[in-house]
Motif scaffolding. Structure first.
Motif, PDB file in Angstrom:
ATOM      1  N   TYR A 106      47.356  52.577  50.191  1.00 32.85           N
ATOM      2  CA  TYR A 106      47.039  52.973  48.822  1.00 32.85           C
ATOM      3  C   TYR A 106      47.057  51.804  47.842  1.00 32.85           C
ATOM      4  CZ  TYR A 106      52.161  53.178  48.928  1.00 32.85           C
ATOM      5  OH  TYR A 106      53.474  52.899  49.111  1.00 32.85           O
ATOM      6  N   ASP A 107      47.038  50.585  48.339  1.00 32.83           N
ATOM      7  CA  ASP A 107      47.016  49.427  47.451  1.00 32.83           C
ATOM      8  C   ASP A 107      45.618  49.176  46.895  1.00 32.83           C
ATOM      9  OD1 ASP A 107      49.478  47.236  49.017  1.00 32.83           O
ATOM     10  OD2 ASP A 107      49.635  48.740  47.429  1.00 32.83           O
ATOM     11  N   VAL A 108      45.550  48.964  45.589  1.00 32.87           N
ATOM     12  CA  VAL A 108      44.336  48.508  44.931  1.00 32.87           C
ATOM     13  C   VAL A 108      44.707  47.253  44.154  1.00 32.87           C
ATOM     14  CG1 VAL A 108      42.478  49.032  43.310  1.00 32.87           C
ATOM     15  CG2 VAL A 108      43.467  50.850  44.710  1.00 32.87           C
ATOM     16  N   TYR A 109      43.987  46.168  44.384  1.00 38.00           N
ATOM     17  CA  TYR A 109      44.342  44.883  43.785  1.00 38.00           C
ATOM     18  C   TYR A 109      43.375  44.542  42.657  1.00 38.00           C
ATOM     19  CZ  TYR A 109      46.810  44.511  48.232  1.00 38.00           C
ATOM     20  OH  TYR A 109      47.609  44.743  49.316  1.00 38.00           O
ATOM     21  N   GLU A 110      43.908  43.986  41.580  1.00 40.10           N
ATOM     22  CA  GLU A 110      43.048  43.595  40.468  1.00 40.10           C
ATOM     23  C   GLU A 110      43.174  42.135  40.073  1.00 40.10           C
ATOM     24  OE1 GLU A 110      45.717  46.125  37.438  1.00 40.10           O
ATOM     25  OE2 GLU A 110      44.128  44.992  36.478  1.00 40.10           O
ATOM     26  N   ARG A 111      44.047  41.390  40.706  1.00 40.39           N
ATOM     27  CA  ARG A 111      44.173  39.975  40.396  1.00 40.39           C
ATOM     28  C   ARG A 111      43.417  39.134  41.426  1.00 40.39           C
ATOM     29  NH1 ARG A 111      50.561  39.330  40.238  1.00 40.39           N
ATOM     30  NH2 ARG A 111      50.167  40.185  42.330  1.00 40.39           N
ATOM     31  N   GLU A 112      42.807  38.064  40.957  1.00 37.05           N
ATOM     32  CA  GLU A 112      42.116  37.163  41.871  1.00 37.05           C
ATOM     33  C   GLU A 112      43.049  36.680  42.968  1.00 37.05           C
ATOM     34  OE1 GLU A 112      39.659  34.676  38.647  1.00 37.05           O
ATOM     35  OE2 GLU A 112      39.297  34.072  40.721  1.00 37.05           O
ATOM     36  N   SER A 113      44.266  36.365  42.611  1.00 36.26           N
ATOM     37  CA  SER A 113      45.214  35.802  43.561  1.00 36.26           C
ATOM     38  C   SER A 113      45.630  36.796  44.639  1.00 36.26           C
ATOM     39  CB  SER A 113      46.460  35.293  42.827  1.00 36.26           C
ATOM     40  OG  SER A 113      47.064  36.345  42.097  1.00 36.26           O
ATOM     41  N   ASP A 114      45.324  38.067  44.441  1.00 31.80           N
ATOM     42  CA  ASP A 114      45.651  39.076  45.449  1.00 31.80           C
ATOM     43  C   ASP A 114      44.692  39.049  46.635  1.00 31.80           C
ATOM     44  OD1 ASP A 114      46.537  41.521  42.913  1.00 31.80           O
ATOM     45  OD2 ASP A 114      47.817  40.138  44.041  1.00 31.80           O
ATOM     46  N   TYR A 115      43.539  38.430  46.444  1.00 32.22           N
ATOM     47  CA  TYR A 115      42.483  38.480  47.456  1.00 32.22           C
ATOM     48  C   TYR A 115      42.375  37.171  48.224  1.00 32.22           C
ATOM     49  CZ  TYR A 115      40.847  42.832  45.367  1.00 32.22           C
ATOM     50  OH  TYR A 115      40.763  44.121  44.907  1.00 32.22           O
ATOM     51  N   THR A 116      42.203  37.293  49.522  1.00 32.69           N
ATOM     52  CA  THR A 116      42.055  36.124  50.384  1.00 32.69           C
ATOM     53  C   THR A 116      40.593  35.778  50.643  1.00 32.69           C
ATOM     54  OG1 THR A 116      44.138  36.629  51.504  1.00 32.69           O
ATOM     55  CG2 THR A 116      42.600  35.192  52.681  1.00 32.69           C
ATOM     56  N   TYR A 117      39.761  36.787  50.797  1.00 33.74           N
ATOM     57  CA  TYR A 117      38.377  36.569  51.218  1.00 33.74           C
ATOM     58  C   TYR A 117      37.418  36.867  50.072  1.00 33.74           C
ATOM     59  CZ  TYR A 117      40.706  36.617  55.688  1.00 33.74           C
ATOM     60  OH  TYR A 117      41.552  36.341  56.726  1.00 33.74           O
TER      61      TYR A 117
END
Length: 128
Positions: A106-117
Motif C-alpha cells: 500500500y505504499d505510494v511515493y511522492e518524493r523523487e528520492s523514493d524512486y530508484t528507476y
C-alpha cells in the motif's frame, strides 16, 4: 533491475487530452510502486501522481492535477498510464515515469528520492 520507457507525449491544445504510457521491463512489475513526475523549462522536477504496487488501488495526486489526471496500471502489460484531461499550458513539461520496489502493498511515493528507476521522459506541450 527495471527499465522504463515512456511514450504518448505530443503537442496539443488547451482543453485536449493525452494518455501517457510507461512500459517496464522485467517480470516483477507488479511489485513496484510507480509514479509520474514532470519538469517544466527552468523549473525543478515535481511530483504529479503515484500508484501503489500490486493491485494499484491506492493513488495520490499533486493538487495541480487532481481531478484532471488519472494514474492507473495494467500489470498484465507491465505498463503504467497517466490519463491527462483538460490540459492547460502550465502542464507543458517533460514527463517522467519512475518505479520503486516495495514489499508493502500500500505504499505510494511522492518524493523523487523514493524512486530508484526512471525513464528518459516524454515531452508534453500544451498550446493556449
Amino acid at each position: 533491475q527495471v527499465q522504463l520507457v515512456e511514450s504518448g507525449g505530443g503537442l496539443v491544445q488547451a482543453g485536449d487530452s493525452l494518455r501517457l504510457s510507461c512500459a517496464a521491463s522485467g517480470r516483477t512489475f507488479s511489485t513496484y510502486a510507480m509514479g509520474w513526475f514532470r519538469q517544466a523549462p527552468g523549473k525543478e522536477r515535481e511530483f504529479v501522481a503515484g500508484i501503489n504496487n500490486w493491485s494499484g488501488g491506492i493513488t495520490y495526486y499533486a493538487d495541480s492535477v487532481k481531478g484532471r489526471f488519472t494514474i492507473s496500471r495494467d500489470n498484465t502489460k507491465n505498463t503504467v498510464y497517466l490519463q491527462m484531461n483538460s490540459l492547460k499550458p502550465e502542464d507543458t513539461a517533460v514527463y517522467y515515469c519512475a518505479g520503486q520496489y516495495s514489499r508493502i502493498g500500500y505504499d505510494v511515493y511522492e518524493r523523487e528520492s523514493d524512486y530508484t528507476y526512471w525513464g528518459q521522459g516524454t515531452q508534453v506541450t500544451v498550446s493556449p
